[in-house]
Design a protein around this motif. Structure first.
Motif, PDB file in Angstrom:
ATOM      1  N   ALA A 164       0.834  -1.210   0.000  1.00  0.00           N
ATOM      2  CA  ALA A 164       0.000   0.000   0.000  1.00  0.00           C
ATOM      3  C   ALA A 164       0.867   1.258   0.000  1.00  0.00           C
ATOM      4  O   ALA A 164       0.581   2.223  -0.720  1.00  0.00           O
ATOM      5  CB  ALA A 164      -0.928  -0.011   1.214  1.00  0.00           C
ATOM      6  N   ILE A 165       1.924   1.249   0.787  1.00  0.00           N
ATOM      7  CA  ILE A 165       2.838   2.398   0.815  1.00  0.00           C
ATOM      8  C   ILE A 165       3.514   2.562  -0.543  1.00  0.00           C
ATOM      9  O   ILE A 165       3.659   3.678  -1.060  1.00  0.00           O
ATOM     10  CB  ILE A 165       3.880   2.230   1.930  1.00  0.00           C
ATOM     11  CG1 ILE A 165       3.202   2.328   3.299  1.00  0.00           C
ATOM     12  CG2 ILE A 165       4.987   3.274   1.812  1.00  0.00           C
ATOM     13  CD1 ILE A 165       4.116   1.992   4.462  1.00  0.00           C
ATOM     14  N   GLY A 166       3.922   1.442  -1.149  1.00  0.00           N
ATOM     15  CA  GLY A 166       4.551   1.506  -2.464  1.00  0.00           C
ATOM     16  C   GLY A 166       3.640   2.082  -3.520  1.00  0.00           C
ATOM     17  O   GLY A 166       4.062   2.877  -4.376  1.00  0.00           O
ATOM     18  N   ARG A 167       2.374   1.719  -3.476  1.00  0.00           N
ATOM     19  CA  ARG A 167       1.417   2.261  -4.445  1.00  0.00           C
ATOM     20  C   ARG A 167       1.239   3.766  -4.267  1.00  0.00           C
ATOM     21  O   ARG A 167       1.115   4.511  -5.245  1.00  0.00           O
ATOM     22  CB  ARG A 167       0.073   1.538  -4.298  1.00  0.00           C
ATOM     23  CG  ARG A 167       0.128   0.061  -4.657  1.00  0.00           C
ATOM     24  CD  ARG A 167      -1.227  -0.596  -4.476  1.00  0.00           C
ATOM     25  NE  ARG A 167      -1.120  -2.052  -4.519  1.00  0.00           N
ATOM     26  CZ  ARG A 167      -1.499  -2.863  -3.542  1.00  0.00           C
ATOM     27  NH1 ARG A 167      -2.033  -2.354  -2.433  1.00  0.00           N
ATOM     28  NH2 ARG A 167      -1.353  -4.158  -3.659  1.00  0.00           N
ATOM     29  N   GLU A 168       1.203   4.203  -3.022  1.00  0.00           N
ATOM     30  CA  GLU A 168       1.095   5.641  -2.756  1.00  0.00           C
ATOM     31  C   GLU A 168       2.319   6.378  -3.289  1.00  0.00           C
ATOM     32  O   GLU A 168       2.200   7.476  -3.852  1.00  0.00           O
ATOM     33  CB  GLU A 168       0.953   5.884  -1.255  1.00  0.00           C
ATOM     34  CG  GLU A 168      -0.365   5.415  -0.666  1.00  0.00           C
ATOM     35  CD  GLU A 168      -0.394   5.564   0.838  1.00  0.00           C
ATOM     36  OE1 GLU A 168       0.610   6.062   1.418  1.00  0.00           O
ATOM     37  OE2 GLU A 168      -1.412   5.187   1.459  1.00  0.00           O
TER      38      GLU A 168
END
Length: 309
Positions: free
Chosen positions: A62-66
């Motif tokens: 999720a952090i990577g997508r952000e």
């Protein structure tokens, strides 16, 4: 309608997101196609990633997508079902009907674990039925380990996990006693690993907790944790369609790549578990970064040379 990008990244795990992050920051028009099937989804935490040790895999993604979104990288939740070379690039067809074109393609589709057909294994996978001691050994240290023999590499696994527990039982299961060399037996004895012949019939689970391993003979051995090696099945369908050279290894069939991640087909790159079996999350992220930087360099100099001509 076909949309054109500098790079199409297929796979939104650590490798694909890392490549996309580098490319987005390099101002390359990039799209990530992600089917949402990460290999480590059953695990509650991932370990051994400096500064991210113990983080839940879903949180990491999720952090990577952000992060990639900050740089204009497009993320589409879909499955790439076909890919073909064309004039000046590659066309990737998605299950939803959309086709995207890229000057380069990064295949970061990973692999799937094919578990042995033993009662209880699939339900306990990633909890107290494990594969990698580097991923989970510390969390289950000093408990009663069982190792179920699924291949010739199971001896190696039994020896490795003995570093995290002094109480290890190696259930031969699919490994014949005659397959154990004198060196295997010597090392197992030195490591204090107990060897139990016979086929495993299943696991014993009580109150949602693994308590033992049941043999086909009916005998039950009390164990709190079981390690076994699943069959790794690389997701190489797109690579095959694109004509990439593959090589057989003891762990599956993987693309031939150079030190940057470039396959035998110019413009097609592989990273993460799509490029090899032993790519942990931190290795996959590193490989994705390397691929992203290499692609940007290729694009830059192709543009400069074209302008000069």
């Amino acid at each position: 309608m076909t949309e054109t990008y500098d790079v199409v990244v297929v796979g939104g795990g650590a490798a694909g997101l890392s490549a996309a992050l580098v490319l987005g920051r390099a101002r390359r028009r990039t799209i990530v196609v992600d089917a949402g099937e990460p290999r480590n989804a059953p695990a509650a935490h991932m370990q051994g990633f400096l500064s991210r040790d113990g983080m839940a895999p879903a949180e990491f993604l999720a952090i990577g997508r952000e992060e990639i979104a900050r740089y204009g990288v497009e993320l589409v939740r879909d499955r790439a079902v076909d890919a073909a070379r064309g004039d000046g690039g590659f066309a990737v067809r998605l299950a939803g009907g959309r086709t995207v074109r890229g000057r380069h393609v990064v295949v970061a589709t990973g692999l799937r674990d094919e578990l042995p057909d033993l009662p209880g294994v699939a339900e306990r996978w990633g909890r107290d039925v494990l594969h990698c001691p580097y991923c989970h050994g510390w969390e289950v240290r000093d408990q009663a380990f069982g190792v179920v023999g699924t291949s010739a590499m199971s001896v190696h696994q039994a020896l490795m996990v003995s570093q995290w527990s002094a109480d290890v039982t190696f259930f031969l299961h699919r490994v014949a006693e005659r397959e154990l060399s004198d060196e295997d037996l010597r090392r197992l004895a030195v490591a204090g690993v107990k060897v139990v012949p016979g086929e495993v019939a299943g696991l014993v689970v009580e109150d949602d907790r693994l308590t033992g391993v049941r043999l086909a003979s009916g005998a039950v051995h009390e164990r709190a944790v079981v390690f076994l090696a699943p069959r790794a099945v690389p997701r190489t369908g797109l690579l095959r369609r694109l004509g990439v050279e593959l090589r057989e290894t003891p762990f599956g069939c993987y693309p031939v790549i150079d030190e940057r991640g470039l396959t035998s087909v110019s413009g097609v790159w592989a990273a993460g578990n799509a490029s090899g079996f032993a790519e942990q999350v931190i290795n996959a992220a590193s490989g994705g970064y390397r691929v992203g930087a290499a692609i940007n360099g290729e694009l830059l100099f192709a543009e400069l040379d074209s302008a000069h001509g």
